[in-house]
Structure formats: structure tokens, C-alpha cells
Design a protein around this motif. Structure first.
Motif, PDB file in Angstrom:
ATOM      1  N   UNK A 173       1.059  -1.734  -0.442  1.00 19.18           N
ATOM      2  CA  UNK A 173       0.034   0.165   0.210  1.00 19.18           C
ATOM      3  C   UNK A 173       0.822   0.909  -0.286  1.00 19.18           C
ATOM      4  N   UNK A 174       0.496   2.706  -1.003  1.00 15.97           N
ATOM      5  CA  UNK A 174       1.261   3.244  -0.604  1.00 15.97           C
ATOM      6  C   UNK A 174       0.314   4.418  -0.863  1.00 15.97           C
ATOM      7  N   UNK A 175       0.785   5.732   0.388  1.00 14.76           N
ATOM      8  CA  UNK A 175      -0.019   7.190   0.838  1.00 14.76           C
ATOM      9  C   UNK A 175       0.489   8.126  -0.421  1.00 14.76           C
ATOM     10  N   UNK A 176      -0.596   8.755   0.134  1.00 11.08           N
ATOM     11  CA  UNK A 176      -0.642   9.779  -0.327  1.00 11.08           C
ATOM     12  C   UNK A 176      -0.174  11.017   0.515  1.00 11.08           C
ATOM     13  N   UNK A 215       6.492  -1.714   7.663  1.00 10.44           N
ATOM     14  CA  UNK A 215       7.149  -0.908   8.256  1.00 10.44           C
ATOM     15  C   UNK A 215       6.957   0.546   7.662  1.00 10.44           C
ATOM     16  N   UNK A 216       6.659   1.920   7.262  1.00 10.12           N
ATOM     17  CA  UNK A 216       6.643   2.873   7.014  1.00 10.12           C
ATOM     18  C   UNK A 216       7.214   3.803   8.049  1.00 10.12           C
ATOM     19  N   UNK A 217       7.908   4.778   7.206  1.00 11.35           N
ATOM     20  CA  UNK A 217       8.499   6.037   7.530  1.00 11.35           C
ATOM     21  C   UNK A 217       7.349   7.035   7.056  1.00 11.35           C
ATOM     22  N   UNK A 218       7.304   8.293   8.338  1.00  9.76           N
ATOM     23  CA  UNK A 218       6.591   9.132   7.910  1.00  9.76           C
ATOM     24  C   UNK A 218       7.556  11.038   8.542  1.00  9.76           C
ATOM     25  N   UNK A 219       7.721  11.554   7.513  1.00  8.37           N
ATOM     26  CA  UNK A 219       8.298  12.782   8.304  1.00  8.37           C
ATOM     27  C   UNK A 219       6.561  13.656   7.877  1.00  8.37           C
ATOM     28  N   UNK A 220       7.324  14.943   8.657  1.00 11.71           N
ATOM     29  CA  UNK A 220       6.083  15.363   8.768  1.00 11.71           C
ATOM     30  C   UNK A 220       5.450  16.253   7.767  1.00 11.71           C
ATOM     31  N   UNK A 221       4.487  16.361   7.669  1.00 13.30           N
ATOM     32  CA  UNK A 221       3.188  16.915   6.394  1.00 13.30           C
ATOM     33  C   UNK A 221       3.846  15.796   5.225  1.00 13.30           C
ATOM     34  N   UNK A 222       4.076  15.440   4.968  1.00 17.13           N
ATOM     35  CA  UNK A 222       4.394  13.846   3.866  1.00 17.13           C
ATOM     36  C   UNK A 222       3.362  12.828   4.708  1.00 17.13           C
ATOM     37  N   UNK A 232       3.130   8.332   5.095  1.00 20.93           N
ATOM     38  CA  UNK A 232       3.851   7.604   5.124  1.00 20.93           C
ATOM     39  C   UNK A 232       4.670   6.848   3.659  1.00 20.93           C
ATOM     40  N   UNK A 233       5.813   6.522   3.901  1.00 20.20           N
ATOM     41  CA  UNK A 233       5.829   6.181   2.787  1.00 20.20           C
ATOM     42  C   UNK A 233       7.035   4.233   3.326  1.00 20.20           C
ATOM     43  N   UNK A 234       6.554   3.909   2.570  1.00 23.61           N
ATOM     44  CA  UNK A 234       6.583   2.423   2.783  1.00 23.61           C
ATOM     45  C   UNK A 234       8.361   1.907   2.485  1.00 23.61           C
ATOM     46  N   UNK A 235       8.567   1.021   3.752  1.00 25.50           N
ATOM     47  CA  UNK A 235      10.175   0.947   3.718  1.00 25.50           C
ATOM     48  C   UNK A 235      10.434  -0.660   3.551  1.00 25.50           C
ATOM     49  N   UNK A 236      10.072  -1.435   4.100  1.00 28.21           N
ATOM     50  CA  UNK A 236      10.228  -2.661   3.865  1.00 28.21           C
ATOM     51  C   UNK A 236       8.785  -4.045   4.836  1.00 28.21           C
TER      52      UNK A 236
END
Lengths: 116, 114
Positions: free
Chosen positions: A105-108, B35-42, B44-48
Motif C-alpha cells: 500500500x502506498x499513501x498520498x 514498516x512505514x516512515x513518515x516525515x512531517x507534512x507527508x 507514510x512511505x513504505x520501507x520494507x
């Protein structure tokens, strides 16, 4: 991975009004989801947006409050209706099942909503 | 009922060292973890990710370990870099991860210091 955009990126709204959030993907995807992240909380799934049929809502979320549309395989909208300050959250759409990456799953980028 | 738990809200690690982020789950039906990584104002980005049929998955500096008997997974980042500073969420699902909802933990804020 798919490129996902959301509009608006942020908004400040008055109590009792409604806001529609748009999610656009640059490629056709099988699944689209809507999540909410309340301040200091984790991400919680609101509903799965089904193309051509009614969305599937999670426990605690109802269609009257969060109507969702998904007219095709690249676009969906979430409306937050009759807003109250408790609806202040980040709303995120996510997608899965693209040709390039089927299993994740990919997020906006999210829509930051503040209700006064 | 929090089915996915990240008990450390924050973690500080020196650049070049190993970062270890932990996650516990209670639902034995979960069989796919991300696992996802999230920066402020963005977003979540998929990691692994890791399937329950494996106990380890590695991708560059990131390795995820799964201990099914303990219902525990961990993300190792080595060496840690300042750009890794973000909030990390673990998530779990039933199925392959495509058609199923993700249940997220509350996140761990990682700060990588110089």
C-alpha cells in the motif's frame, strides 16, 4: 510505485460545514483506502473505496458522516460531513494493486483538516 | 484494543550506529507486516515488509526480523543516517497486504544525531 496526489493539502473549516477531499493516482489501481490520523494517534482505516459500488466502512465510521465515491480506477473522494472539532485530523488515501507494485500500500501526502 | 503496539514513542541514536525499532502485536491472524516512515507534512512511505513465512527480510540498510512465537517484529537500520530521522510505523494485515486493511502501531519517533 504509484504517484498519489490529494487536494486540498490543508484546510480550516467551520463547525457544521462539509469538506470533500480528492485523491488522484497516476495509474490504475485495484484498491483505494481512506485513513485518518488524529493528533498524536496512529493511522486508522475509515473505509475501502470500491469502484462502482458503495464503500466498505470500518467499525465506528458511517456513510452519512464520511460519504465516499470512486467513479474509476484512478480517483476517489472522501467527504467529511457536518464537521466538528473532533474531526480535526490528517486524512490520507492509500492505494494498492498497481501493475508496478502489487503487494504494498502506498499513501498520498495527506490532507490536514482543522475544524474550528 | 490496540492490536499493534510500539511501546517506545521515541528513540535517539547517534549517526553510524544501529537503530532498532520494536513492534508487538496481539492478533495471531496477522500474517504480513510492513514498516512505514513518515516525515512531517507527508504521507507514510513504505520501507520494507515481511511475510509470516519468513523470519528475516533485508533491503539495503534496513532489515526486519519477525518472531512469530513472541508476536514481535523489529526494524534494524544500520548504519543510521540523519535523513532517517522520522516517525516509523509498523503495520500488520491479514493476507498478502494488497486487499486487506492495515492495522498500524502508534509510531516511534527516531532522531539520528550527529
Amino acid at each position: 510505485s504509484a504517484v498519489i496526489s490529494q487536494k486540498p493539502s490543508r484546510d480550516i473549516c467551520q463547525r457544521g460545514t462539509s469538506l470533500t477531499i480528492q485523491c488522484q493516482v497516476d495509474s490504475q489501481v485495484t484498491m483505494m483506502f481512506w485513513y485518518r490520523q488524529q493528533p498524536g494517534q496512529s493511522l486508522t482505516l475509515i473505509a475501502t473505496a470500491n469502484q462502482g459500488s458503495e464503500a466498505t466502512y470500518e467499525s465506528g465510521f458511517v456513510i452519512d458522516k464520511f460519504p465516499i465515491s470512486r467513479p474509476n480506477l484512478t480517483f476517489s473522494t472522501l467527504t467529511v460531513s457536518n464537521m466538528s472539532p473532533e474531526d480535526s485530523s490528517i486524512y490520507l488515501c492509500s492505494v494498492a494493486g498497481s501493475l508496478s507494485s502489487y503487494n504494498e500500500q502506498f499513501f498520498g501526502p495527506g490532507t490536514r483538516l482543522t475544524v474550528l | 484494543d490496540q492490536q499493534v503496539k510500539q511501546n517506545s514513542p521515541s528513540l535517539s541514536v547517534q549517526e553510524g550506529r544501529i537503530s532498532i525499532l520494536n513492534c508487538d502485536y496481539t492478533n495471531s491472524m496477522f500474517d504480513y507486516f510492513l514498516w512505514y516512515k513518515k516525515y512531517p507534512a507527508e504521507g507514510p512511505t513504505f520501507l520494507i515488509s515481511i511475510s509470516s513465512i519468513k523470519d528475516k527480510n533485508e533491503d539495503g540498510r534496513f532489515t526486519v526480523f519477525l518472531n512469530k512465537s513472541a508476536k514481535h517484529l523489529s526494524l534494524h537500520i544500520v548504519p543510521s543516517q540523519p535523513g532517517d530521522s522520522a516517525v516509523y510505523f509498523c503495520a500488520a494485515t491479514v493476507g498478502t497486504g494488497t486487499a486487506s486493511k492495515l492495522t498500524f502501531g502508534t509510531g516511534t519517533r527516531l532522531q539520528v544525531t550527529l
